[in-house]
Design a protein around this motif. Structure first.
Motif, PDB file in Angstrom:
ATOM      1  N   GLN A 163     -16.341  -1.678  -2.397  1.00  0.00           N
ATOM      2  CA  GLN A 163     -16.427  -0.933  -1.150  1.00  0.00           C
ATOM      3  C   GLN A 163     -15.061  -0.494  -0.620  1.00  0.00           C
ATOM      4  O   GLN A 163     -14.971   0.428   0.196  1.00  0.00           O
ATOM      5  CB  GLN A 163     -17.156  -1.739  -0.062  1.00  0.00           C
ATOM      6  CG  GLN A 163     -16.465  -3.028   0.359  1.00  0.00           C
ATOM      7  CD  GLN A 163     -17.015  -4.230  -0.358  1.00  0.00           C
ATOM      8  OE1 GLN A 163     -17.311  -4.142  -1.547  1.00  0.00           O
ATOM      9  NE2 GLN A 163     -17.138  -5.345   0.343  1.00  0.00           N
ATOM     10  N   PHE A 164     -13.988  -1.116  -1.092  1.00  0.00           N
ATOM     11  CA  PHE A 164     -12.664  -0.734  -0.613  1.00  0.00           C
ATOM     12  C   PHE A 164     -12.145   0.534  -1.300  1.00  0.00           C
ATOM     13  O   PHE A 164     -11.186   1.132  -0.824  1.00  0.00           O
ATOM     14  CB  PHE A 164     -11.678  -1.890  -0.806  1.00  0.00           C
ATOM     15  CG  PHE A 164     -12.006  -3.079   0.059  1.00  0.00           C
ATOM     16  CD1 PHE A 164     -11.774  -3.037   1.416  1.00  0.00           C
ATOM     17  CD2 PHE A 164     -12.579  -4.213  -0.486  1.00  0.00           C
ATOM     18  CE1 PHE A 164     -12.092  -4.121   2.230  1.00  0.00           C
ATOM     19  CE2 PHE A 164     -12.905  -5.300   0.306  1.00  0.00           C
ATOM     20  CZ  PHE A 164     -12.663  -5.253   1.662  1.00  0.00           C
ATOM     21  N   GLY A 165     -12.768   0.939  -2.387  1.00  0.00           N
ATOM     22  CA  GLY A 165     -12.400   2.192  -3.030  1.00  0.00           C
ATOM     23  C   GLY A 165     -11.149   2.094  -3.872  1.00  0.00           C
ATOM     24  O   GLY A 165     -10.665   1.008  -4.199  1.00  0.00           O
ATOM     25  N   LYS A 166     -10.616   3.266  -4.236  1.00  0.00           N
ATOM     26  CA  LYS A 166      -9.461   3.366  -5.116  1.00  0.00           C
ATOM     27  C   LYS A 166      -8.370   4.218  -4.477  1.00  0.00           C
ATOM     28  O   LYS A 166      -8.660   5.159  -3.730  1.00  0.00           O
ATOM     29  CB  LYS A 166      -9.863   3.994  -6.455  1.00  0.00           C
ATOM     30  CG  LYS A 166     -10.901   3.202  -7.242  1.00  0.00           C
ATOM     31  CD  LYS A 166     -10.334   1.904  -7.791  1.00  0.00           C
ATOM     32  CE  LYS A 166     -11.345   1.191  -8.675  1.00  0.00           C
ATOM     33  NZ  LYS A 166     -10.824  -0.084  -9.207  1.00  0.00           N
ATOM     34  N   VAL A 167      -7.144   3.929  -4.814  1.00  0.00           N
ATOM     35  CA  VAL A 167      -6.005   4.715  -4.339  1.00  0.00           C
ATOM     36  C   VAL A 167      -5.797   5.887  -5.296  1.00  0.00           C
ATOM     37  O   VAL A 167      -5.860   5.714  -6.519  1.00  0.00           O
ATOM     38  CB  VAL A 167      -4.739   3.843  -4.275  1.00  0.00           C
ATOM     39  CG1 VAL A 167      -3.532   4.677  -3.865  1.00  0.00           C
ATOM     40  CG2 VAL A 167      -4.944   2.701  -3.297  1.00  0.00           C
ATOM     41  N   PRO A 168      -5.547   7.101  -4.798  1.00  0.00           N
ATOM     42  CA  PRO A 168      -5.296   8.236  -5.701  1.00  0.00           C
ATOM     43  C   PRO A 168      -4.130   7.961  -6.637  1.00  0.00           C
ATOM     44  O   PRO A 168      -3.118   7.375  -6.243  1.00  0.00           O
ATOM     45  CB  PRO A 168      -4.976   9.382  -4.731  1.00  0.00           C
ATOM     46  CG  PRO A 168      -5.659   9.004  -3.465  1.00  0.00           C
ATOM     47  CD  PRO A 168      -5.571   7.513  -3.380  1.00  0.00           C
ATOM     48  N   SER A 195      -6.670   8.472   7.950  1.00  0.00           N
ATOM     49  CA  SER A 195      -7.583   7.976   6.922  1.00  0.00           C
ATOM     50  C   SER A 195      -7.141   6.591   6.495  1.00  0.00           C
ATOM     51  O   SER A 195      -6.076   6.107   6.870  1.00  0.00           O
ATOM     52  CB  SER A 195      -7.600   8.935   5.720  1.00  0.00           C
ATOM     53  OG  SER A 195      -6.315   8.940   5.093  1.00  0.00           O
ATOM     54  N   GLY A 196      -7.962   5.955   5.658  1.00  0.00           N
ATOM     55  CA  GLY A 196      -7.594   4.669   5.096  1.00  0.00           C
ATOM     56  C   GLY A 196      -8.717   3.660   5.140  1.00  0.00           C
ATOM     57  O   GLY A 196      -9.437   3.550   6.132  1.00  0.00           O
ATOM     58  N   ARG A 197      -8.864   2.906   4.062  1.00  0.00           N
ATOM     59  CA  ARG A 197      -9.894   1.879   3.963  1.00  0.00           C
ATOM     60  C   ARG A 197      -9.295   0.472   3.859  1.00  0.00           C
ATOM     61  O   ARG A 197     -10.008  -0.504   3.950  1.00  0.00           O
ATOM     62  CB  ARG A 197     -10.787   2.148   2.743  1.00  0.00           C
ATOM     63  CG  ARG A 197     -11.570   3.425   2.884  1.00  0.00           C
ATOM     64  CD  ARG A 197     -12.372   3.733   1.627  1.00  0.00           C
ATOM     65  NE  ARG A 197     -13.564   2.934   1.459  1.00  0.00           N
ATOM     66  CZ  ARG A 197     -14.726   3.181   2.040  1.00  0.00           C
ATOM     67  NH1 ARG A 197     -14.841   4.222   2.869  1.00  0.00           N
ATOM     68  NH2 ARG A 197     -15.778   2.418   1.811  1.00  0.00           N
ATOM     69  N   LEU A 198      -7.983   0.383   3.650  1.00  0.00           N
ATOM     70  CA  LEU A 198      -7.332  -0.920   3.597  1.00  0.00           C
ATOM     71  C   LEU A 198      -6.155  -0.926   4.567  1.00  0.00           C
ATOM     72  O   LEU A 198      -6.313  -0.637   5.737  1.00  0.00           O
ATOM     73  CB  LEU A 198      -6.916  -1.251   2.164  1.00  0.00           C
ATOM     74  CG  LEU A 198      -7.956  -2.047   1.349  1.00  0.00           C
ATOM     75  CD1 LEU A 198      -7.550  -2.154  -0.102  1.00  0.00           C
ATOM     76  CD2 LEU A 198      -8.200  -3.427   1.940  1.00  0.00           C
ATOM     77  N   PHE A 199      -4.972  -1.231   4.087  1.00  0.00           N
ATOM     78  CA  PHE A 199      -3.844  -1.464   4.981  1.00  0.00           C
ATOM     79  C   PHE A 199      -2.999  -0.212   5.224  1.00  0.00           C
ATOM     80  O   PHE A 199      -2.491  -0.012   6.321  1.00  0.00           O
ATOM     81  CB  PHE A 199      -2.946  -2.573   4.414  1.00  0.00           C
ATOM     82  CG  PHE A 199      -3.709  -3.832   4.093  1.00  0.00           C
ATOM     83  CD1 PHE A 199      -4.306  -4.570   5.102  1.00  0.00           C
ATOM     84  CD2 PHE A 199      -3.853  -4.261   2.784  1.00  0.00           C
ATOM     85  CE1 PHE A 199      -5.022  -5.724   4.819  1.00  0.00           C
ATOM     86  CE2 PHE A 199      -4.558  -5.412   2.496  1.00  0.00           C
ATOM     87  CZ  PHE A 199      -5.143  -6.142   3.504  1.00  0.00           C
ATOM     88  N   LYS A 200      -2.843   0.625   4.221  1.00  0.00           N
ATOM     89  CA  LYS A 200      -1.962   1.781   4.338  1.00  0.00           C
ATOM     90  C   LYS A 200      -2.766   3.021   4.679  1.00  0.00           C
ATOM     91  O   LYS A 200      -3.720   3.375   3.974  1.00  0.00           O
ATOM     92  CB  LYS A 200      -1.177   1.999   3.039  1.00  0.00           C
ATOM     93  CG  LYS A 200      -0.054   3.015   3.187  1.00  0.00           C
ATOM     94  CD  LYS A 200       0.800   3.094   1.928  1.00  0.00           C
ATOM     95  CE  LYS A 200       1.940   4.092   2.126  1.00  0.00           C
ATOM     96  NZ  LYS A 200       2.777   4.226   0.909  1.00  0.00           N
ATOM     97  N   ARG A 201      -2.384   3.696   5.750  1.00  0.00           N
ATOM     98  CA  ARG A 201      -3.091   4.898   6.185  1.00  0.00           C
ATOM     99  C   ARG A 201      -2.555   6.141   5.475  1.00  0.00           C
ATOM    100  O   ARG A 201      -1.471   6.151   4.923  1.00  0.00           O
ATOM    101  CB  ARG A 201      -2.938   5.083   7.695  1.00  0.00           C
ATOM    102  CG  ARG A 201      -3.433   3.923   8.535  1.00  0.00           C
ATOM    103  CD  ARG A 201      -3.328   4.258  10.013  1.00  0.00           C
ATOM    104  NE  ARG A 201      -3.773   3.149  10.847  1.00  0.00           N
ATOM    105  CZ  ARG A 201      -2.990   2.447  11.644  1.00  0.00           C
ATOM    106  NH1 ARG A 201      -1.701   2.753  11.735  1.00  0.00           N
ATOM    107  NH2 ARG A 201      -3.468   1.452  12.369  1.00  0.00           N
ATOM    108  N   GLY A 202      -3.352   7.214   5.555  1.00  0.00           N
ATOM    109  CA  GLY A 202      -2.866   8.526   5.171  1.00  0.00           C
ATOM    110  C   GLY A 202      -2.695   8.772   3.692  1.00  0.00           C
ATOM    111  O   GLY A 202      -2.001   9.716   3.304  1.00  0.00           O
ATOM    112  N   GLN A 203      -3.354   7.991   2.833  1.00  0.00           N
ATOM    113  CA  GLN A 203      -3.250   8.229   1.391  1.00  0.00           C
ATOM    114  C   GLN A 203      -4.238   9.278   0.912  1.00  0.00           C
ATOM    115  O   GLN A 203      -4.089   9.819  -0.183  1.00  0.00           O
ATOM    116  CB  GLN A 203      -3.457   6.917   0.626  1.00  0.00           C
ATOM    117  CG  GLN A 203      -2.493   5.826   1.018  1.00  0.00           C
ATOM    118  CD  GLN A 203      -1.054   6.270   0.922  1.00  0.00           C
ATOM    119  OE1 GLN A 203      -0.521   6.439  -0.184  1.00  0.00           O
ATOM    120  NE2 GLN A 203      -0.413   6.497   2.054  1.00  0.00           N
TER     121      GLN A 203
END
Length: 359
Positions: free
Chosen positions: A22-27, A223-231
């Motif tokens: 559910q946390f997804g993936k980082v580009p 945006s963001g699903r974990l700690f770092k926004r704007g990815q």
């Protein structure tokens, strides 16, 4: 030694939890290279048109957290909401019709095509089932109720708009996805074919299913699903079809982009704008209801549908306050307002649905 072992077990538990899908993936890879070329991507993050702190300048995250924990009046309804269960698979396709599912989820049928926007049917607006639960009566639809979807439109990757359980179960029903740049990383991680995903940077457009033209435009959010926004990017979308134009607002604070979009694309047959989950503590990333009505004026909207309310408590205001305040301001500005119940079909050519059902 026992303390060290405990720390290791806690760290492993956190690591395992954060590996959940559910946390997804980082580009990464080619997607990340494309992101780096975006005009509003600088210093490792996407930026808004205007300076936009998530918290207002005079507010700390701790203060906002403490405020959220304080008891408040009527933050949730005291009885189930009066929803309508419509057979979505037999809706007319020869004229535009919209069915709202609460918060920012809705099905729009136009030009004979079915567009599902930011669906959340899991019953919660968070990565865990015990937080952000829906109001009784507001979650009467499931993935099983959905027809075949020509376009799944995802405005950004916050949990109340991009819901892993829903998106995962929807996959066999979805023909194509249109979303903001970077969000496709989550979808590919969840098994979506890369060939069916169209990711747009601001001002890019794509024509899908022959007659649906989507243009991504700025929104004032994050945006963001974990700690770092704007990815990944957050967007609003202009939808043009033969004979109709719609503004699909996503989440946004008030800014100059509304007037710019209205001047270029207006008038819109319908503007669907956020109205809820606001607070002065985070006034730049979500509109106050009066700003929602003004944004409809800026967009030159013939009709306004306020969303982002009526399903979850993610702010401090009474659950019904957004619709009361926007109704008052829309009347003052002479903005035609529609207020369908959850699940009640709104026909663009039919009589406006304006009953104050929340009362």
């Amino acid at each position: 030694m026992l303390f060290l072992i405990l720390i290791i077990f806690i760290a492993l538990g956190i690591w395992f939890f954060l590996q959940q899908p559910q946390f997804g993936k980082v580009p990464a890879a080619a997607r990340l290279e494309r992101i780096r070329k975006a005009s509003n991507y600088r210093e490792g993050t996407f930026h808004n048109l205007s300076a936009t702190p998530v918290m207002s300048e005079d507010v700390s995250m701790w203060k906002a957290f403490v405020d959220f924990l304080k008891p408040g009046k009527d933050r949730q309804p005291d009885k189930p909401l009066p929803s309508v269960h419509t057979n979505l698979k037999t809706l007319p396709t020869d004229e535009p019709v919209l069915v709202w599912f609460g918060h920012s989820s809705y099905l729009l049928i136009v030009a004979g095509r079915k567009i599902l926007v930011d669906p959340v049917f899991s019953g919660h607006a968070s990565p865990v089932s015990f937080f952000g639960k829906n109001y009784p009566g507001s979650n009467i639809y499931s993935v099983d109720d959905m027809p075949e979807i020509d376009v799944l439109l995802l405005t950004h990757d916050h949990y109340d708009h991009l819901d892993y359980p829903t998106i995962n179960r929807l996959r066999p029903k979805v023909k194509q996805v249109v979303t903001s740049l970077g969000v496709g990383a989550h979808l590919e991680g969840w098994g979506y074919d890369p060939g069916m995903i169209q990711e747009l940077a601001w001002h890019e457009d794509v024509t899908v299913a022959g007659v649906l033209n989507f243009t991504a435009w700025p929104a004032r959010h994050f945006s963001g699903r974990l700690f770092k926004r704007g990815q990944t990017l957050w967007s609003s979308f202009v939808l043009q079809t033969p004979g109709h134009a719609f503004y699909l607002g996503g989440d946004s604070g008030y800014d100059t982009h509304f007037k710019e979009i209205g001047d270029q694309y207006g008038p819109f047959d319908l503007a669907i704008l956020e109205c809820g989950q606001y607070n002065d503590n985070w006034r730049y990333i979500h509109m106050m209801p009066e700003q929602t009505a003004q944004a409809a004026v800026d967009l030159r909207a013939k009709m306004l549908l306020p969303v982002h309310w009526g399903k979850f408590t993610l702010a401090l205001h009474p659950w019904y306050e957004p619709i009361e305040r926007v109704t008052a301001k829309a009347g003052e500005l002479k903005v035609p307002l529609v207020t369908p119940r959850i699940g009640e079909p709104l026909l663009l050519s039919g009589p406006p649905l304006t009953a104050p059902w929340w009362r």
